[in-house]
Write an enzyme that holds these catalytic residues in place. Structure first.
Site, PDB file in Angstrom:
ATOM      1  N   HIS A  42     -55.830  16.254  17.341  1.00  0.00           N
ATOM      2  CA  HIS A  42     -55.732  17.697  17.050  1.00  0.00           C
ATOM      3  C   HIS A  42     -56.393  18.022  15.712  1.00  0.00           C
ATOM      4  CE1 HIS A  42     -51.960  17.258  19.616  1.00  0.00           C
ATOM      5  NE2 HIS A  42     -52.629  18.204  20.244  1.00  0.00           N
ATOM      6  N   SER A 190     -52.721  11.087  22.220  1.00  0.00           N
ATOM      7  CA  SER A 190     -52.019  12.097  23.010  1.00  0.00           C
ATOM      8  C   SER A 190     -50.622  12.247  22.433  1.00  0.00           C
ATOM      9  CB  SER A 190     -51.925  11.633  24.465  1.00  0.00           C
ATOM     10  OG  SER A 190     -50.944  12.394  25.150  1.00  0.00           O
TER      11      SER A 190
END
Ligand code: PAF
EC number: 6.3.2.1
Length: 288
Positions: A42, A190
């Protein structure tokens, strides 16, 4: 010069006002939609946004409408304090974190459904998932009025769905697809990885290893059917209980490929280790 502090907003009206002020100054706006539980992947999207846009909004919204399984929603990791700190340290301008009631007020009755690219792969195994994604991303695009939005290639089908939705609905936004970030052993980063328990974390690396080896064999002309069958066997032998899919698809339009014909293509897979569903994809190398 010290950076201005990051603002945290939870209301559409406040977000719109902030973006209006930025646009009045001629500034460009980048959006990174997330569901929180942030990791380096991210942050790489946030950094790409900061490099390309004058102002960056990261949204955190665990979107209930894209979960086909209530226990997956209930156990989705939530790490609010860490997320806020990471985004502030990265230099993000606005953290937008609407409540469910703000995103889906009483009486909400509209859904965005993208045909074609939503079918198959995750769409076949997670009923309603891409309708939930398309609906919330459409709202985030309209709420933020961003000029560009950044998505990770790990969710390769999602990028196709979002691109189709934005094109079809004439939303003036540029989508930027960013490469998947991986752990040292190759596992795609993830938020769900933190739910891998005990030996599962070590077994998980077999997914990227298997995909990489299979992609190399396809590149040199091995039969796609044989390579996929052997890759499935290898995953099962490696501890994956269920394989939702393992397929070769064209990069450009996700067309299913029974044979590799040299056009950009990738293997996409979703498989379960215990209760954790992992997805990944790997390009067929053009120079084997
Ligand atoms: O990829 C995700 O985290 C989510 O699907 C997204 C794009 C933030 C929409 O909820």
């Amino acid at each position: 010069m010290p950076r201005p502090p990051m603002h945290t907003l939870d209301a559409v009206a406040a977000l719109r006002q902030t973006v209006r002020d930025w646009k009045r100054q001629g500034l460009t706006v980048g959006l990174v939609p997330t569901m929180g539980a942030l990791h380096e992947g991210h942050l790489s999207l946030a950094r790409a946004a900061l490099a390309q846009a004058d102002r960056v909004i990261v949204s955190i919204f665990v979107n209930p409408t894209q979960f086909d399984n209530p226990s997956d929603l209930a156990t989705y990791p939530r790490t609010w304090d860490d997320d806020r700190r990471l985004l502030a340290d990265a230099g993000v301008h606005v953290l937008y974190a609407p409540t469910v009631a703000e995103m889906y007020p009483a009486g909400f009755a509209t859904h965005v459904s993208v045909a074609g690219v939503s079918a198959g792969l995750c769409g076949a195994h997670r009923p309603g998932h891409f309708d939930g994604v398309a609906t919330v991303v459409c709202k985030l695009f309209l709420q933020s009025q961003a000029d560009m939005a950044f998505f990770g290639e790990k969710d390769f089908q999602q990028i196709h769905v979002v691109r189709r939705m934005a094109t079809d609905l004439d939303i003036p936004i540029r989508l930027v697809a960013c490469p998947t970030l991986r752990e040292a052993d190759g596992l795609a980063m993830s938020s769900r990885n933190r739910r891998l328990a005990g030996p599962e974390r070590d077994q998980a690396r077999r997914l990227p290893e298997t995909l990489r080896d299979a992609a190399r064999r396809i590149a040199v002309g091995d039969s796609v059917a044989a390579v996929l069958a052997q890759a499935r066997e290898r995953l099962v032998a490696g501890g994956f209980a269920e394989i939702d899919y393992l397929e070769l698809r064209a990069d450009a339009d996700l067309a299913s490929l029974a044979h590799y014909d040299g056009r950009p293509a990738r293997l996409l897979a979703a498989a379960r280790l215990g209760t954790v569903r992992l997805i990944d994809n790997m390009s067929v190398p053009t120079k084997a």
